[in-house]
Design a protein around this motif. Structure first.
Motif, PDB file in Angstrom:
ATOM      1  N   ALA A 173       0.857  -1.191   0.000  1.00 50.55           N
ATOM      2  CA  ALA A 173       0.000   0.000   0.000  1.00 50.55           C
ATOM      3  C   ALA A 173       0.889   1.235   0.000  1.00 50.55           C
ATOM      4  O   ALA A 173       2.025   1.198   0.488  1.00 50.55           O
ATOM      5  N   VAL A 174       0.354   2.324  -0.548  1.00 57.53           N
ATOM      6  CA  VAL A 174       1.078   3.597  -0.611  1.00 57.53           C
ATOM      7  C   VAL A 174       0.137   4.724  -0.217  1.00 57.53           C
ATOM      8  O   VAL A 174      -1.004   4.778  -0.684  1.00 57.53           O
ATOM      9  N   VAL A 175       0.623   5.629   0.649  1.00 61.79           N
ATOM     10  CA  VAL A 175      -0.069   6.883   0.934  1.00 61.79           C
ATOM     11  C   VAL A 175       0.872   8.006   0.509  1.00 61.79           C
ATOM     12  O   VAL A 175       2.011   8.072   0.977  1.00 61.79           O
ATOM     13  N   ALA A 176       0.406   8.876  -0.375  1.00 61.77           N
ATOM     14  CA  ALA A 176       1.267   9.898  -0.964  1.00 61.77           C
ATOM     15  C   ALA A 176       0.546  11.237  -1.016  1.00 61.77           C
ATOM     16  O   ALA A 176      -0.526  11.340  -1.616  1.00 61.77           O
ATOM     17  N   GLY A 177       1.134  12.263  -0.396  1.00 61.31           N
ATOM     18  CA  GLY A 177       0.516  13.582  -0.368  1.00 61.31           C
ATOM     19  C   GLY A 177       1.365  14.632  -1.071  1.00 61.31           C
ATOM     20  O   GLY A 177       2.592  14.644  -0.949  1.00 61.31           O
ATOM     21  N   GLY A 178       0.713  15.511  -1.828  1.00 66.60           N
ATOM     22  CA  GLY A 178       1.436  16.570  -2.537  1.00 66.60           C
ATOM     23  C   GLY A 178       2.503  16.005  -3.452  1.00 66.60           C
ATOM     24  O   GLY A 178       3.620  16.524  -3.519  1.00 66.60           O
ATOM     25  N   THR A 179       2.144  14.980  -4.210  1.00 62.94           N
ATOM     26  CA  THR A 179       3.128  14.145  -4.903  1.00 62.94           C
ATOM     27  C   THR A 179       3.493  14.667  -6.294  1.00 62.94           C
ATOM     28  O   THR A 179       2.615  14.804  -7.147  1.00 62.94           O
ATOM     29  N   PRO A 180       4.774  14.912  -6.568  1.00 66.91           N
ATOM     30  CA  PRO A 180       5.206  15.119  -7.955  1.00 66.91           C
ATOM     31  C   PRO A 180       5.310  13.764  -8.645  1.00 66.91           C
ATOM     32  O   PRO A 180       6.300  13.058  -8.510  1.00 66.91           O
ATOM     33  N   ASP A 219       0.093  -4.608 -11.676  1.00 61.75           N
ATOM     34  CA  ASP A 219       0.459  -5.348 -10.471  1.00 61.75           C
ATOM     35  C   ASP A 219       0.860  -4.431  -9.316  1.00 61.75           C
ATOM     36  O   ASP A 219       1.425  -4.889  -8.318  1.00 61.75           O
ATOM     37  N   ASP A 220       0.561  -3.147  -9.419  1.00 63.52           N
ATOM     38  CA  ASP A 220       0.954  -2.180  -8.391  1.00 63.52           C
ATOM     39  C   ASP A 220       0.029  -2.237  -7.178  1.00 63.52           C
ATOM     40  O   ASP A 220      -1.123  -2.685  -7.281  1.00 63.52           O
ATOM     41  N   PRO A 221       0.500  -1.763  -6.023  1.00 61.33           N
ATOM     42  CA  PRO A 221      -0.315  -1.791  -4.807  1.00 61.33           C
ATOM     43  C   PRO A 221      -1.348  -0.672  -4.793  1.00 61.33           C
ATOM     44  O   PRO A 221      -1.217   0.327  -5.526  1.00 61.33           O
ATOM     45  N   PRO A 222      -2.385  -0.800  -3.968  1.00 58.78           N
ATOM     46  CA  PRO A 222      -3.360   0.286  -3.796  1.00 58.78           C
ATOM     47  C   PRO A 222      -2.670   1.567  -3.347  1.00 58.78           C
ATOM     48  O   PRO A 222      -1.650   1.530  -2.644  1.00 58.78           O
ATOM     49  N   ILE A 251      -6.093  -0.560 -10.468  1.00 63.94           N
ATOM     50  CA  ILE A 251      -5.453  -0.534  -9.151  1.00 63.94           C
ATOM     51  C   ILE A 251      -6.372   0.218  -8.189  1.00 63.94           C
ATOM     52  O   ILE A 251      -6.787   1.348  -8.479  1.00 63.94           O
ATOM     53  N   PRO A 252      -6.742  -0.363  -7.045  1.00 62.76           N
ATOM     54  CA  PRO A 252      -7.559   0.369  -6.080  1.00 62.76           C
ATOM     55  C   PRO A 252      -6.867   1.674  -5.688  1.00 62.76           C
ATOM     56  O   PRO A 252      -5.680   1.681  -5.342  1.00 62.76           O
ATOM     57  N   ALA A 253      -7.594   2.772  -5.780  1.00 65.14           N
ATOM     58  CA  ALA A 253      -7.000   4.076  -5.503  1.00 65.14           C
ATOM     59  C   ALA A 253      -8.045   5.001  -4.897  1.00 65.14           C
ATOM     60  O   ALA A 253      -9.238   4.898  -5.203  1.00 65.14           O
ATOM     61  N   GLU A 254      -7.580   5.893  -4.044  1.00 67.79           N
ATOM     62  CA  GLU A 254      -8.427   6.938  -3.485  1.00 67.79           C
ATOM     63  C   GLU A 254      -7.775   8.289  -3.762  1.00 67.79           C
ATOM     64  O   GLU A 254      -6.548   8.423  -3.714  1.00 67.79           O
TER      65      GLU A 254
END
Length: 303
Positions: A173-180, A219-222, A251-254
């Protein structure tokens, strides 16, 4: 008191947030808050690594087993410290996660892929010490903001078919904020050129390899993306582009957009962090989530 006053003013400026892609079972598996023990300044890199790097380890009370998160600070790839992520690390750990809050090599002294390789070493360290920490080896995520979010996302999408992949470093899983999400958006930028050490025209392939958006595959993580709609440092188009690419690859994404806030103020508000932890609870704790008809399309508004 100053921080509280600033946060209050930020909330007044913010009308609401939009949230797309959230599954109907978003809070399944949520725990906490629990007590947290912090071990600071331990070396996580192996002997002989080009630069000795340290991290802080946050361990929740209890016997586990625990999912884990690698926390990555921002600073344009060339500055700031992991202390910037202390508050988020504490909050994530209080919800029952082992958190490794890491430092990494800085540009322009160290060029890509050095920073990605440091993140990969942090993941490998967690897996190597999983028995001691009672960490679930296959429930590890990355979390970052700004340049740290770029590295968190890059670690997530770097798969076995990619040049810089290292066995044992895939995360769940990945949480990414203000991401370039694509450094090719900033071909003339001082920071991006410092990161790569070479201009885009000289080595476009390297710039692609350093761009999470270019590496998205099925095949990437959510991934949970959060961004301020008034972010003029890293435009909100980055979040939209990544969200669309993830959706296109199933890919599940929010996508969580905080209206009226810019780059720094988005980092300082609580709601994206709370929702990011809920996201981790789904994909690092629970079984397969189901998207509801209400949230899988145009999103919902949080007031």
């Amino acid at each position: 008191m100053i921080r509280q006053a600033l946060l209050a003013s930020l909330l007044l400026m913010t009308g609401c947030a939009s949230h797309e892609g959230r599954p109907s079972n978003a809070r399944i598996g949520s725990v906490g808050p629990v007590d947290v023990t912090v071990t600071r300044d331990f070396v996580y890199t192996p002997q002989g690594w080009p630069q000795e790097l340290k991290a802080d380890l946050y361990k929740p009370a209890g016997n586990g087993p625990f999912p884990a998160v690698v926390m990555i600070h921002g600073g344009g790839w060339e500055g700031r410290t992991r202390e910037d992520m202390n508050d988020i690390s504490q909050r994530v750990a209080e919800r029952g996660y082992v958190v490794l809050n890491m430092s990494y090599r800085f540009a322009p002294q160290w060029h890509f892929p050095a920073q990605l390789q440091d993140v990969q070493q942090a993941v490998l360290w967690l897996r190597a010490h999983a028995s001691d920490l009672n960490v679930l080896k296959n429930r590890i995520g990355t979390w970052g903001y700004s340049a740290g979010a770029h590295l968190a996302a890059l670690a997530g999408v770097t798969s076995p078919s990619d040049k810089w992949f290292v066995e044992g470093t895939r995360v769940q899983a990945v949480v990414a904020g203000g991401t370039p999400v694509d450094i090719r958006y900033y071909k003339d930028g001082k920071l991006t050129n410092g990161l790569t050490g070479v201009s885009y025209d000289e080595n476009p392939g390297l710039w692609r390899e350093a761009s999470p958006l270019a590496l998205v595959s099925s095949d990437d993580p959510p991934m949970f993306l959060y961004h301020g709609t008034f972010d003029f440092t890293v435009g909100v188009n980055n979040a939209h582009s990544m969200y669309e690419a993830l959706n296109a690859n199933n890919i599940p994404a929010e996508l969580y957009l905080v209206r009226g806030l810019e780059h720094l103020s988005t980092f300082m508000v609580d709601s994206p962090v709370d929702n990011g932890i809920d996201f981790l609870d789904i994909y690092l704790r629970a079984t397969k989530p189901k998207l509801s008809e209400e949230t899988s399309g145009g999103g919902r508004i949080l007031r």
